[in-house]
Design an enzyme around this catalytic site. Sequence first.
Site, PDB file in Angstrom:
ATOM      1  CE  LYS A 190      -3.316   1.931   3.305  1.00 27.50           C
ATOM      2  NZ  LYS A 190      -3.689   2.056   4.413  1.00 27.50           N
ATOM      3  CD  GLU A 196       9.813  -5.373   6.345  1.00 25.32           C
ATOM      4  OE1 GLU A 196       9.626  -4.972   5.488  1.00 25.32           O
ATOM      5  OE2 GLU A 196       9.496  -6.050   7.940  1.00 25.32           O
ATOM      6  N   GLY A 243      -4.668  -1.920   5.162  1.00 25.78           N
ATOM      7  CA  GLY A 243      -3.567  -3.499   4.840  1.00 25.78           C
ATOM      8  C   GLY A 243      -4.940  -4.568   5.539  1.00 25.78           C
ATOM      9  NE  ARG A 244      -5.696  -3.850  11.250  1.00 29.37           N
ATOM     10  CZ  ARG A 244      -4.718  -2.847  11.428  1.00 29.37           C
ATOM     11  NH1 ARG A 244      -3.754  -2.571  10.821  1.00 29.37           N
ATOM     12  NH2 ARG A 244      -5.293  -1.877  11.923  1.00 29.37           N
ATOM     13  CD  GLU A 329      -0.639  -4.011  12.116  1.00 23.47           C
ATOM     14  OE1 GLU A 329      -1.713  -4.584  10.817  1.00 23.47           O
ATOM     15  OE2 GLU A 329       0.187  -4.472  12.107  1.00 23.47           O
ATOM     16  CG  HIS A 360      -1.632 -35.387  18.620  1.00 26.82           C
ATOM     17  ND1 HIS A 360      -2.097 -36.379  19.556  1.00 26.82           N
ATOM     18  CD2 HIS A 360      -2.297 -35.032  17.585  1.00 26.82           C
ATOM     19  CE1 HIS A 360      -2.550 -37.252  18.819  1.00 26.82           C
ATOM     20  NE2 HIS A 360      -3.076 -36.227  18.069  1.00 26.82           N
ATOM     21  CE  LYS A 469       6.746  -0.915   9.463  1.00 26.77           C
ATOM     22  NZ  LYS A 469       5.434  -0.085   8.646  1.00 26.77           N
TER      23      LYS A 469
HETATM   24  O1  F6P Z   1       4.452  -3.164   9.655  1.00 25.94           O
HETATM   25  C1  F6P Z   1       3.053  -2.964   9.578  1.00 25.94           C
HETATM   26  C2  F6P Z   1       2.073  -2.481   8.841  1.00 25.94           C
HETATM   27  O2  F6P Z   1       1.840  -1.327   7.925  1.00 25.94           O
HETATM   28  C3  F6P Z   1       1.038  -3.621   8.183  1.00 25.94           C
HETATM   29  O3  F6P Z   1      -0.120  -2.387   8.684  1.00 25.94           O
HETATM   30  C4  F6P Z   1       0.855  -3.460   6.794  1.00 25.94           C
HETATM   31  O4  F6P Z   1       0.015  -4.695   6.677  1.00 25.94           O
HETATM   32  C5  F6P Z   1       2.107  -4.290   6.295  1.00 25.94           C
HETATM   33  O5  F6P Z   1       3.170  -3.089   7.705  1.00 25.94           O
HETATM   34  C6  F6P Z   1       2.729  -3.624   4.730  1.00 25.94           C
HETATM   35  O6  F6P Z   1       1.786  -2.359   4.496  1.00 25.94           O
HETATM   36  P1  F6P Z   1       2.826  -1.540   3.521  1.00 25.94           P
HETATM   37  O7  F6P Z   1       0.975  -2.180   1.868  1.00 25.94           O
HETATM   38  O8  F6P Z   1       2.623  -0.574   2.959  1.00 25.94           O
HETATM   39  O9  F6P Z   1       4.006  -2.392   2.233  1.00 25.94           O
END
Ligand code: F6P
Length: 502
Positions: A190, A196, A243-244, A329, A360, A469
């Site tokens: 987003k 990452e 995002g979620r 979250e 188990h 972060k």
């Molecule tokens: O670090 C948490 C977060 O902001 C989430 O809420 C989000 O889903 C994820 O990182 C990824 O964010 P983006 O879609 O901006 O890469």
Amino acid sequence: MLDPSHWQALQGEAGRVRAAGLLPADAARASEFALRVGPLYASFARQRLDARARDALFALARAAGLPQAFRALVEGEQVNTSEGRPALHTALRSDLGQSAAAREARALALEARGRMDALHAALEASDVTDIVSVGIGGSDLGPRLAVDALRDFHAGRFRVHFLTNIDGSAAQHLLRGLDPARTAGILVSKSFGTQETLLNGALLRDWMGGADRLFAVSANLGRAQAFGIPPERVLPMWDWVGGRYSLWSAVGFAVQLAIGRERFAQLLAGAAMLDEHALTAPPERNLAVWHALAGIWNRNGLGLSSSAVLPYDQRLSLLPSFLQQLVMESLGKSVRHDGSPVLAATVPVLFGGAGTNAQHSFFQALHQGTETVPADFLGVVRPAHEHGHHHDVLLANLLAQIEALGTGWPSEDAQKGYPGGRPSTLLLLDELSPHSLGALLAMYEHSVYAQSVLWGINAFDQWGVELGKRIAGELLPALSDDAVAAGDPVTRALLDEIRARR
Ligand code: F6P
């Protein structure tokens, strides 16, 4: 708006229920504490609450203005107060909102679907066999869950993979088995600023020899373009979708590529059915409200600080991970919209795993540990395989665990007794399909929102993840350069230890 007296009254109810001992496990309760919505059947009969406590919870929901809050959500009111935004994920799949904001969001969502279809067709006409979806958190967990859960519905045209962790071994292991000339990548972010995703995306771009078969899903067109992905290959995201809560947008492009356009539409239709239900059913017949109130009861009435998600279906084995983000979250907050401290404890720690495997590993603690862990058990009535006896064994175990936890078993031998009274909800799907999965996930979304309304917190921000972060950014140069002084004394000692052993 709830005040301290509401929470005290709830605790009073819980004290009364606790003092009464185990609740009866009779047929009347089985039907009074159950409801069906489309392909979902839910039984709350094993929750540790009686009719009086349940009615107190419904009164609490009304006092918190829950029905109005659902309307505010779908109409695009600024429910995400700390960021001054609506949370219009319902507009990605439903026509329920009548406001200008909701209609505009719906139009944008439909336009994006058209663009997804066009890009899907172009990919189908190409040599591409494999898709790598790069993203993390909400840009990964939902699509990954849906692709995995709906494996019986895959169209077979593409193999879909996910690259998430910044741990380089994830990329190394994945790319080893793929042909760069027949692979397309989707960078899902987003913000298009997530470390990452950008690093894994760059690694993928290098491996592919350029960005020609790279696509993006982002609300930040400029950054995607700067990365080398032209606007015609950037599908939109918007600040009004968290995002979620974004599986239903172009974030689900990988899901559509896996299961095809019609089945992706069925996934959205299942969610839309639940949206309408959550918005229109009165609390007493509203599955999302029941589910939310069971959570509130366990957390604030009975004081239980954890909860488990236990899908008895291997295809739903990623559901606990998905729900960890959705629930923790969204609800991991200690202050209300106005910044004042919450009046009641909020999010429980959520964990889980697929049955019967989990039986188990950690079920011993659920049965005899000192913590009571309320659980959501999930089952599927009709399997998608031919091994009927396996399925009977699976269902027998599912029902047995719920009964054992709820009813318990006395024993003169203290080591062998089961206390009982350990609460659970059973969610039964007629079958696992795009439609029922959509309904199930939307039910969880609305339950989370309902809990946030009762607690008075914002379910759509996540400021708590920012500090780590920032510190990571400051520490990065220190990993390779002794001269950089970053972190506090404890971190510096750890950096020394790592550098000395590199
Ligand atoms: O670090 C948490 C977060 O902001 C989430 O809420 C989000 O889903 C994820 O990182 C990824 O964010 P983006 O879609 O901006 O890469």
